[in-house]
Design a protein around this motif. Structure first.
Motif, PDB file in Angstrom:
ATOM      1  N   GLN A  15      38.042  22.264 -16.987  1.00  0.00           N
ATOM      2  CA  GLN A  15      39.404  22.600 -17.410  1.00  0.00           C
ATOM      3  C   GLN A  15      40.449  21.558 -17.051  1.00  0.00           C
ATOM      4  O   GLN A  15      41.542  21.565 -17.610  1.00  0.00           O
ATOM      5  N   ALA A  19      45.219  22.398 -14.770  1.00  0.00           N
ATOM      6  CA  ALA A  19      45.001  23.761 -15.255  1.00  0.00           C
ATOM      7  C   ALA A  19      44.437  24.654 -14.159  1.00  0.00           C
ATOM      8  O   ALA A  19      44.866  25.806 -13.990  1.00  0.00           O
ATOM      9  N   VAL A  20      43.492  24.131 -13.394  1.00  0.00           N
ATOM     10  CA  VAL A  20      42.899  24.908 -12.309  1.00  0.00           C
ATOM     11  C   VAL A  20      43.935  25.185 -11.229  1.00  0.00           C
ATOM     12  O   VAL A  20      44.035  26.305 -10.721  1.00  0.00           O
ATOM     13  N   LYS A  22      47.129  25.442 -11.570  1.00  0.00           N
ATOM     14  CA  LYS A  22      48.049  26.460 -12.078  1.00  0.00           C
ATOM     15  C   LYS A  22      47.420  27.849 -12.006  1.00  0.00           C
ATOM     16  O   LYS A  22      48.063  28.816 -11.584  1.00  0.00           O
ATOM     17  N   THR A  23      46.165  27.966 -12.391  1.00  0.00           N
ATOM     18  CA  THR A  23      45.452  29.241 -12.338  1.00  0.00           C
ATOM     19  C   THR A  23      45.392  29.783 -10.920  1.00  0.00           C
ATOM     20  O   THR A  23      45.564  30.983 -10.691  1.00  0.00           O
ATOM     21  N   LEU A  24      45.158  28.896  -9.966  1.00  0.00           N
ATOM     22  CA  LEU A  24      45.013  29.316  -8.575  1.00  0.00           C
ATOM     23  C   LEU A  24      46.339  29.495  -7.852  1.00  0.00           C
ATOM     24  O   LEU A  24      46.386  30.092  -6.779  1.00  0.00           O
ATOM     25  N   GLU A  53      39.677  34.098  -8.451  1.00  0.00           N
ATOM     26  CA  GLU A  53      40.090  33.730  -9.804  1.00  0.00           C
ATOM     27  C   GLU A  53      39.003  33.102 -10.666  1.00  0.00           C
ATOM     28  O   GLU A  53      39.004  33.268 -11.871  1.00  0.00           O
ATOM     29  N   LEU A  54      38.097  32.369 -10.056  1.00  0.00           N
ATOM     30  CA  LEU A  54      37.154  31.572 -10.836  1.00  0.00           C
ATOM     31  C   LEU A  54      35.687  31.914 -10.608  1.00  0.00           C
ATOM     32  O   LEU A  54      34.824  31.417 -11.325  1.00  0.00           O
TER      33      LEU A  54
END
Length: 103
Positions: A15, A19-20, A22-24, A53-54
């Motif tokens: 990703q 992006a990672v 931001k997700t975390l 999250e992942l």
């Protein structure tokens, strides 16, 4: 190697780091430092967030949510030609949109 760290590495490869991050809910710098093993903060907290999250993926073959590391293990192994049920599962893995062979 820590499974959470491997999940983080895989996610960044697929990703991108921004992006990672931001997700975390962490900065890109934090993710970079954790991956480099140089993060001065509590790495365990970052990796706990990674798991939240992942660390899971929906398996369309079984209909279950499985750990991303399990998905990686199943899809990256050699074809189980000795067992037709396992072979069907493996073949489905190879065509799956979630396929995470760990390339």
């Amino acid at each position: 190697m820590n499974e959470s760290l491997e999940v983080l590495r895989q996610a960044v490869e697929q990703q991108g780091q921004s992006a990672v991050a931001k997700t975390l809910g962490y900065s890109r710098s934090t993710i970079s430092l954790v991956l480099a093993g140089k993060y001065p903060g509590r790495t365990d907290q970052v990796l706990a967030r990674v798991n939240e999250e992942l660390g899971k993926v929906a398996c369309p073959y079984t209909g279950e949510t499985i750990a991303l590391t399990e998905c990686m293990t199943i899809s990256a192994r050699k074809a189980p030609t000795h067992n037709r049920v396992k072979m069907a599962y493996w073949q489905a893995c190879q065509q799956c949109k979630n396929c995470c062979k760990g390339d």
